[in-house]
Design an enzyme around this catalytic site. Structure first.
Site, PDB file in Angstrom:
ATOM      1  N   SER A   1       0.899  -1.073   0.079  1.00 17.57           N
ATOM      2  CA  SER A   1       0.082  -0.138  -0.174  1.00 17.57           C
ATOM      3  C   SER A   1       0.896   1.127  -0.087  1.00 17.57           C
ATOM      4  O   SER A   1       2.003   1.205   0.378  1.00 17.57           O
ATOM      5  CB  SER A   1      -0.874  -0.026   1.247  1.00 17.57           C
ATOM      6  OG  SER A   1      -0.105   0.427   2.392  1.00 17.57           O
ATOM      7  N   LYS A   2       0.254   2.392  -0.462  1.00 19.04           N
ATOM      8  CA  LYS A   2       0.894   3.704  -0.730  1.00 19.04           C
ATOM      9  C   LYS A   2       1.477   4.173   0.962  1.00 19.04           C
ATOM     10  O   LYS A   2       2.455   4.680   1.158  1.00 19.04           O
ATOM     11  CB  LYS A   2       0.256   4.700  -1.333  1.00 19.04           C
ATOM     12  CG  LYS A   2       0.922   6.077  -1.781  1.00 19.04           C
ATOM     13  CD  LYS A   2       0.184   6.852  -2.440  1.00 19.04           C
ATOM     14  CE  LYS A   2       0.974   7.953  -2.845  1.00 19.04           C
ATOM     15  NZ  LYS A   2       0.193   8.944  -3.722  1.00 19.04           N
ATOM     16  N   ARG A   3       0.560   3.943   1.964  1.00 17.53           N
ATOM     17  CA  ARG A   3       0.772   4.523   3.176  1.00 17.53           C
ATOM     18  C   ARG A   3       2.150   3.854   3.780  1.00 17.53           C
ATOM     19  O   ARG A   3       2.811   4.162   4.585  1.00 17.53           O
ATOM     20  CB  ARG A   3      -0.413   4.029   3.905  1.00 17.53           C
ATOM     21  CG  ARG A   3      -0.396   4.649   5.515  1.00 17.53           C
ATOM     22  CD  ARG A   3      -1.551   4.250   6.010  1.00 17.53           C
ATOM     23  NE  ARG A   3      -2.108   3.079   6.305  1.00 17.53           N
ATOM     24  CZ  ARG A   3      -1.632   2.057   7.149  1.00 17.53           C
ATOM     25  NH1 ARG A   3      -0.663   2.438   7.983  1.00 17.53           N
ATOM     26  NH2 ARG A   3      -2.036   0.682   6.977  1.00 17.53           N
TER      27      ARG A   3
END
Length: 461
Positions: free
Chosen positions: A242-244
Site C-alpha cells: 500500500s502507498k501508506r
C-alpha cells in the site's frame, strides 16, 4: 503472431505491480517476436487525469519498456463501444435496466437482511413469458449484459492452471452507464478482441473479471485469448503493498536512487525464475522467459534484495552515465561539481561503497565541498598531538615531486615508523581532517584525486 498488451488506468501513479505486469507482457511478446501494445484504459472520466497518463508514459520510458503500438486511448473509441453494445442489445445478449439507485440500495438491504449474497435481481431482464413493466419516464437506463444462468466458465490459465467459475455466481453486469458511456469490463473485451490480443497477462486481482469477459466474448462470437494471471506482490510482512506503508510508485524508486535495469531485474524474479539466476540482463530475461515458469503463489517484495541488486548494477555502470545521474543530486544538496577532480573519476573510486544513487552522491560530496565533522569526531581523532602530527605529514606531502596515489602511499610506512605510530593513527585523523568523515575509500587514492592544493589547504585549515 503473438500480441500482448499492458493496459493501465490513469487514475494515479504507475504502480510497481503494474510495471511487473508490463515487464512480463513485454518479455513474452519479445521472446516470441510478437507485438507489445500500450493501451490507456481511461474510461473512468471522473478519476482519469492527464497527469496520470503522463506518469504512465514517463514511467514506461524510465524503465525502458518500449511498446510497438500505442498509446491507444479508450476514450477515443467510445463510438465503437456504443455500436457493439447496440449490437448485443439487438441480438438479445444485453438489455436496458431502469432500476434507480434507491431501488438497488433497497434490493441490497433486503438481500443482506435475508443473509443472501447482494446482487441485482434481474427484474428488467427479458425472458420468455415474462412481462416487463413500462419504462419509467425521465429515467436514463443502464445496459446490462445477459449473463448465462447456468453452466460454468472455464479456462486453462497459463499461470494459475485450470479455473472454473459457475455462471450462477455472476451478476448481469452493467456494460453502459446511464449517460451511455461504456464500462471497464466491456471496453476491455472489445479492445482485446479488435486489437487481436492473443495473450492477456495481468494481475490475479483480475481473475473475477475473466469469466464475465469470456461470456461477452462468446456472445460476440469472438476468439478467446490465453489468460495468464500473475501472482500478487506482497510487502516484506506478507501484506498487500500500500502507498501508506510501502514504496509502490515507480517514481518512488527513481527518487530512492534505484537504477531502472536493477528494478526490472528484481521484478523479473518476483513470481518467475530461471534456476538460481539472480543477476541477468533484459536480453537474457527475454530469452529465458516463459509463462510456464511463472509461480502461482504470491511473492514478497524484499527491499534489501533490491538494494543488493542495485549495488551490483552501480558497480558495473558506465561512469559517465552515473555522473549524469549523480550531478543533479549533488546540485540539490548545494554541492557544485567542478572540472577537477572529474566526477567520473570520483565515481570509479567510490561506487563500490553505495547501494543507491543518493548514497553515491553523498560519497562524492567531500571531493567538491569541505565537510565539517562533529566536535566529538574532532575531539576523538584530532587532539592536539594528532593535529601536530598532521602538520608534519603535510610537510612531506608538500615535498612530493609527483602527486599520485602510489607516491602518497609510499609515504605512509616511513612516516609511521618515524612517529612510532600505527597506520590507523595516521589514516583516521587524515580522513577526518581532509574529508570530514572516517569512512572513505583508500585514503591514498582519495588524496590523489582531491589534488595537492586542496589537500594541503584542508590540512592547514
Amino acid at each position: 503472431m503473438i500480441r500482448t498488451r499492458f493496459a493501465p488506468s490513469p487514475t494515479g501513479y504507475l504502480h510497481i505491480g503494474g510495471v511487473r505486469t508490463a515487464l512480463f507482457s513485454w518479455a513474452f511478446a519479445r521472446h516470441h517476436g510478437g507485438t507489445f501494445v500500450l493501451r490507456i484504459e481511461d474510461t473512468d472520466l471522473e478519476r482519469s487525469t492527464p497527469e496520470s497518463v503522463q506518469a504512465i508514459l514517463d514511467g514506461m520510458a524510465w524503465v525502458g519498456l518500449d511498446y510497438d503500438e500505442g498509446p491507444i486511448y479508450q476514450t477515443q473509441r467510445f463510438d465503437r463501444y456504443k455500436a457493439v453494445i447496440q449490437q448485443l442489445v439487438e441480438a438479445g445478449h444485453a438489455y436496458l435496466c431502469y432500476c434507480s439507485k434507491d431501488e438497488l440500495e433497497a434490493m441490497r438491504a433486503e438481500q443482506e437482511a435475508r443473509g443472501d449474497k447482494p446482487r441485482y435481481d434481474r427484474r428488467w431482464r427479458p425472458e420468455a413469458g415474462k412481462t416487463l413493466p413500462p419504462a419509467p419516464e425521465g429515467v436514463q437506463p443502464v445496459v446490462r449484459f445477459k449473463t448465462p444462468l447456468d453452466g460454468v466458465v472455464a479456462w486453462d490459465d497459463a499461470a494459475k492452471g485450470r479455473i472454473e467459475i459457475a455462471n450462477a455466481e455472476l451478476d448481469d453486469l452493467i456494460i453502459a452507464r446511464p449517460d451511455g458511456s461504456p464500462t471497464y469490463n466491456f471496453c476491455v473485451v472489445v479492445d482485446d478482441w479488435e486489437m487481436n490480443i492473443t495473450h492477456v497477462i495481468r494481475g490475479d486481482d483480475h481473475v473475477n473479471n475473466t469469466p464475465r469477459q469470456i461470456n461477452i466474448l462468446n456472445a460476440l462470437n469472438a476468439p478467446l485469448p490465453v489468460y495468464a494471471h500473475l501472482p500478487m506482490i506482497l510487502n516484506a510482512d506478507g501484506q498487500k503493498m500500500s502507498k501508506r506503508r510501502d514504496a509502490v510508485s515507480v517514481v518512488d524508486y527513481a527518487d530512492q536512487g534505484i537504477l531502472p535495469e536493477a528494478l526490472l531485474n528484481y521484478l523479473a524474479r518476483l513470481g518467475w525464475g530461471h534456476g538460481d539466476e539472480e543477476l541477468f540482463s533484459m536480453a537474457q530475461f527475454i530469452a529465458w522467459f516463459s509463462l510456464e515458469a511463472v509461480s502461482a503463489s504470491a511473492s514478497r517484495f524484499d527491499p534489501e534484495k533490491l538494494l543488493w541488486l542495485n549495488a551490483q548494477y552501480i558497480k558495473a555502470a558506465d561512469n559517465a552515465r552515473l555522473a549524469a545521474l549523480v550531478a543533479p543530486r549533488l546540485a540539490t544538496a548545494g554541492v557544485a561539481v567542478t572540472e577537477s577532480p572529474a566526477l567520473s573519476d570520483v565515481l570509479e573510486l567510490v561506487k563500490p561503497r553505495a547501494q543507491e544513487l543518493n548514497t553515491l552522491a553523498t560519497e562524492c560530496d567531500y571531493f567538491y565541498a569541505r565537510r565539517h565533522p562533529e566536535a566529538a569526531e574532532l575531539e576523538k581523532h584530532l587532539p592536539d598531538e594528532a593535529r601536530a602530527r598532521m602538520g608534519r605529514f603535510a610537510e612531506r606531502l608538500a615535498a612530493l615531486p609527483e602527486w599520485s596515489a602510489t607516491a602518497i602511499h609510499d609515504l605512509f610506512k616511513p612516516f609511521c615508523a618515524d612517529e612510532g605510530i600505527k597506520m590507523g593513527q595516521l589514516g583516521m585523523p587524515l580522513r577526518v581532517l581532509v574529508c570530514g568523515t572516517t569512512q572513505t575509500p583508500s585514503v591514498d587514492a582519495v588524496l590523489a584525486l582531491l589534488g595537492r592544493e586542496t589537500v594541503l589547504a584542508r590540512m592547514a585549515g
